[in-house]
Design a protein around this motif. Sequence first.
Motif, mmCIF file in Angstrom:
data_model
loop_
_atom_site.group_PDB
_atom_site.id
_atom_site.type_symbol
_atom_site.label_atom_id
_atom_site.label_comp_id
_atom_site.label_asym_id
_atom_site.label_seq_id
_atom_site.Cartn_x
_atom_site.Cartn_y
_atom_site.Cartn_z
ATOM 1 N N LEU A 1 -21.431 -36.095 54.713
ATOM 2 C CA LEU A 1 -20.145 -36.159 55.438
ATOM 3 C C LEU A 1 -19.771 -34.819 56.065
ATOM 4 N N GLY A 2 -20.498 -33.751 55.685
ATOM 5 C CA GLY A 2 -20.298 -32.477 56.372
ATOM 6 C C GLY A 2 -19.074 -31.692 55.946
ATOM 7 N N LEU A 3 -18.560 -31.963 54.745
ATOM 8 C CA LEU A 3 -17.358 -31.248 54.283
ATOM 9 C C LEU A 3 -17.705 -30.177 53.249
ATOM 10 N N GLU A 4 -18.951 -29.693 53.253
ATOM 11 C CA GLU A 4 -19.407 -28.756 52.230
ATOM 12 C C GLU A 4 -18.467 -27.561 52.058
ATOM 13 N N SER A 5 -17.923 -27.048 53.143
ATOM 14 C CA SER A 5 -17.120 -25.833 53.034
ATOM 15 C C SER A 5 -15.769 -26.096 52.382
ATOM 16 N N GLU A 6 -15.341 -27.329 52.376
ATOM 17 C CA GLU A 6 -14.004 -27.634 51.846
ATOM 18 C C GLU A 6 -14.027 -28.194 50.433
ATOM 19 N N LEU A 7 -15.210 -28.526 49.941
ATOM 20 C CA LEU A 7 -15.279 -29.217 48.653
ATOM 21 C C LEU A 7 -16.149 -28.463 47.661
ATOM 22 N N ALA A 8 -15.714 -28.415 46.421
ATOM 23 C CA ALA A 8 -16.535 -27.887 45.343
ATOM 24 C C ALA A 8 -16.210 -28.654 44.075
ATOM 25 N N SER A 9 -17.226 -28.850 43.249
ATOM 26 C CA SER A 9 -16.998 -29.489 41.952
ATOM 27 C C SER A 9 -16.036 -28.640 41.129
ATOM 28 N N ASP A 10 -15.232 -29.297 40.319
ATOM 29 C CA ASP A 10 -14.308 -28.589 39.426
ATOM 30 C C ASP A 10 -14.942 -28.289 38.070
ATOM 31 N N CYS A 11 -16.262 -28.448 37.970
ATOM 32 C CA CYS A 11 -17.019 -28.218 36.728
ATOM 33 C C CYS A 11 -16.554 -26.929 36.024
ATOM 34 N N ALA A 12 -15.984 -27.060 34.852
ATOM 35 C CA ALA A 12 -15.416 -25.890 34.146
ATOM 36 C C ALA A 12 -15.287 -26.179 32.666
ATOM 37 N N LEU A 13 -15.194 -25.106 31.908
ATOM 38 C CA LEU A 13 -14.961 -25.188 30.463
ATOM 39 C C LEU A 13 -13.465 -25.319 30.198
ATOM 40 N N LEU A 14 -13.087 -26.361 29.497
ATOM 41 C CA LEU A 14 -11.664 -26.627 29.312
ATOM 42 C C LEU A 14 -11.088 -26.070 28.017
ATOM 43 N N ALA A 15 -11.916 -25.592 27.112
ATOM 44 C CA ALA A 15 -11.398 -25.135 25.811
ATOM 45 C C ALA A 15 -10.299 -24.061 25.960
ATOM 46 N N PRO A 16 -10.454 -23.092 26.877
ATOM 47 C CA PRO A 16 -9.388 -22.084 27.009
ATOM 48 C C PRO A 16 -8.060 -22.674 27.488
ATOM 49 N N LEU A 17 -8.144 -23.736 28.267
ATOM 50 C CA LEU A 17 -6.927 -24.406 28.740
ATOM 51 C C LEU A 17 -6.277 -25.209 27.609
ATOM 52 N N ILE A 18 -7.128 -25.690 26.714
ATOM 53 C CA ILE A 18 -6.642 -26.548 25.628
ATOM 54 C C ILE A 18 -6.069 -25.720 24.477
ATOM 55 N N ALA A 19 -6.610 -24.526 24.250
ATOM 56 C CA ALA A 19 -6.251 -23.739 23.058
ATOM 57 C C ALA A 19 -4.732 -23.588 22.850
ATOM 58 N N PRO A 20 -3.941 -23.247 23.877
ATOM 59 C CA PRO A 20 -2.497 -23.083 23.646
ATOM 60 C C PRO A 20 -1.794 -24.383 23.219
ATOM 61 N N LEU A 21 -2.404 -25.520 23.561
ATOM 62 C CA LEU A 21 -1.782 -26.805 23.231
ATOM 63 C C LEU A 21 -1.823 -27.081 21.733
ATOM 64 N N LEU A 22 -2.742 -26.405 21.029
ATOM 65 C CA LEU A 22 -2.882 -26.623 19.586
ATOM 66 C C LEU A 22 -1.595 -26.270 18.843
ATOM 67 N N HIS A 23 -0.781 -25.447 19.465
ATOM 68 C CA HIS A 23 0.430 -24.963 18.791
ATOM 69 C C HIS A 23 1.693 -25.681 19.267
ATOM 70 N N ILE A 24 1.521 -26.743 20.051
ATOM 71 C CA ILE A 24 2.677 -27.479 20.573
ATOM 72 C C ILE A 24 2.765 -28.834 19.863
ATOM 73 N N ALA A 25 3.904 -29.110 19.271
ATOM 74 C CA ALA A 25 4.109 -30.410 18.624
ATOM 75 C C ALA A 25 4.331 -31.474 19.695
ATOM 76 N N GLY A 26 3.834 -32.673 19.453
ATOM 77 C CA GLY A 26 4.077 -33.768 20.387
ATOM 78 C C GLY A 26 2.935 -34.035 21.346
ATOM 79 N N VAL A 27 1.838 -33.286 21.229
ATOM 80 C CA VAL A 27 0.646 -33.636 22.009
ATOM 81 C C VAL A 27 -0.001 -34.828 21.312
ATOM 82 N N ARG A 28 -0.180 -35.924 22.036
ATOM 83 C CA ARG A 28 -0.694 -37.149 21.419
ATOM 84 C C ARG A 28 -2.211 -37.261 21.552
ATOM 85 N N ALA A 29 -2.699 -37.224 22.796
ATOM 86 C CA ALA A 29 -4.135 -37.486 23.026
ATOM 87 C C ALA A 29 -4.581 -36.797 24.302
ATOM 88 N N LEU A 30 -5.832 -36.312 24.282
ATOM 89 C CA LEU A 30 -6.439 -35.662 25.446
ATOM 90 C C LEU A 30 -7.777 -36.324 25.730
#
Lengths: 322, 322
Positions: free
Chosen positions: B176-205
């Motif tokens: 489709l020729g959109l190479e310059s505008e698109l990239a996979s979001d492939c990433a490690l999510l553990a650092p994003l998740i870590a702060p959630l461990l200390h928040i009450a009320g997180v049900r499911a991820l």
Amino acid sequence: MQSLIEELFLQAFANPALNAREDQARIALSELCSAGDRLAVSTDSYVIDPIFFPGGDIGKLAVCGTANDVAVSGAQPRYLSCGLILEEGLPFAMLVRVVQSMAATAQQAGMQIVTGDTKVVPRGAADKIFINTTGFGAIPARVDWGVHQIRQGDSIIVSGTLGDHGATILNLREGLGLESELASDCALLAPLIAPLLHIAGVRALRDATRGGVTAVLHEFAAASGCGMEIVEAALPLKPAVRGICELLGLDALNFANEGKLVLVVAPAAEAEVLAALRQHPLGRDAAVIGHTLERQQVSVVGLFGVSRRLDLPLDEPLPRIC
Amino acid sequence: MQSLIEELFLQAFANPALNAREDQARIALSELCSAGDRLAVSTDSYVIDPIFFPGGDIGKLAVCGTANDVAVSGAQPRYLSCGLILEEGLPFAMLVRVVQSMAATAQQAGMQIVTGDTKVVPRGAADKIFINTTGFGAIPARVDWGVHQIRQGDSIIVSGTLGDHGATILNLREGLGLESELASDCALLAPLIAPLLHIAGVRALRDATRGGVTAVLHEFAAASGCGMEIVEAALPLKPAVRGICELLGLDALNFANEGKLVLVVAPAAEAEVLAALRQHPLGRDAAVIGHTLERQQVSVVGLFGVSRRLDLPLDEPLPRIC
């Protein structure tokens, strides 16, 4: 199709961790810690061709092979993951047969398949079915088997006839017509290993799969710095395997096994280990095949008493053997 | 070749368990037990085509994908196994690039690749390279996230723009020729998740990979018995992804992501969770996209305020997406 597959797995493999249908299995660490102090983890991908063969199939092999790699550490294999890659168009009945074989073998082993994944790839991007299994268990605190224990003058033992699996697959591939005389030795080795946990002087265990006994002896030699010398006349071989080797000029020491141990044990433990192995049907033909030397090398004493180097084969003797 | 591969892995992935070169990795259970009370285990096979793409490659994906499936339980992913199936003739430089990408990603994640296996199959029996990874880590004792926690009236949150990975692969496959505008979001999510461990009320991820947000919402609905209603206008989408969807009449909700969370949280936790996510670069575009209902169903409120059922697509939208 995807949901059909999921239902198939959930029914065949049912257990609490899998039934929870989370993105990951959750296993109480207390269960593992009560069995030992180290987690043993092993992974293998199974790509064998053909997928059904005398003595087993790719499903049975995928459970036994990984369970055995865990068990040779002294751990009781307890949990498995299962990743399948299926070629589009694989007959569903064939998949069911493989999955049921996995389930039956896992049940026999006392293992739970706790998590899994299935990918279907377009026709031609894979050949029928590939299976990855990763196995877990805990190593008892008192057990420390491994290549670091091997000493000069130790005894080398095998738990039974050599090359049965490799000869069986070779026979099928080459159409040698020996189907009635050959069957894979594919089996769960944990029950054979369990009595050894209580014997002092067991140094190291491996199951002699791809690459056969030759590969294990080279691994032992490289890691321990000891030499490995075996005696050709002492090798337990089935007549049909011996026949195939003579016919094709191949060495059964290089053939894959899927239910055979290579053990290094202290000389003082030799008799007790042999007796323990022979008490189990899988170890009936156990035999001392050689001993370890000071100088690092791998050699075999031939039928006329002459010692020669036992080299690793230059090529993979048989692709897709497991 | 086999030894070349082994040396490649031993160098790239070096760590004590792997270096021991036993048939299984041995990991101190005390390390895992000091981090939590349950072992989280997840497995995935990666068969993506093409194996290199903007934003990642099959090696990075194989580490991130499995690490993320472990991390959404609340566990810190610590260990990985790696099973490779290689097609004979795969250029060695290509393998090196994939292995180095795995090693770099694992290092970034603080994970060790502790055990592995390689099978080479004849040309045509597989397509280039397939990777299985099995990951594990310990879930902290106080954390109990999962579908069993989901309640009626909870908020549904996504951690960022949707469909980036799926759109990137679709663009490559369809030219489709959109190479310059698109990239996979492939990433490690553990650092994003870590702060959630200390928040009450997180049900499911969950991380919304193959099947996209639609698949996760259906999993949540089926397992919790609650309805899931999301609002089309609230979905964070990159313009290029929106463009591809409009062009081809596809729904970004069905597109695979490789670095995006779907979260269900208690209403009282919504603001705190959003703030925590947005503090991390990977969560900058986090948004509330809907809420849970009493009656089990999955629906989307369209741009004109009309609610319609959000069905699972009948077909795999894109084979070999991960």
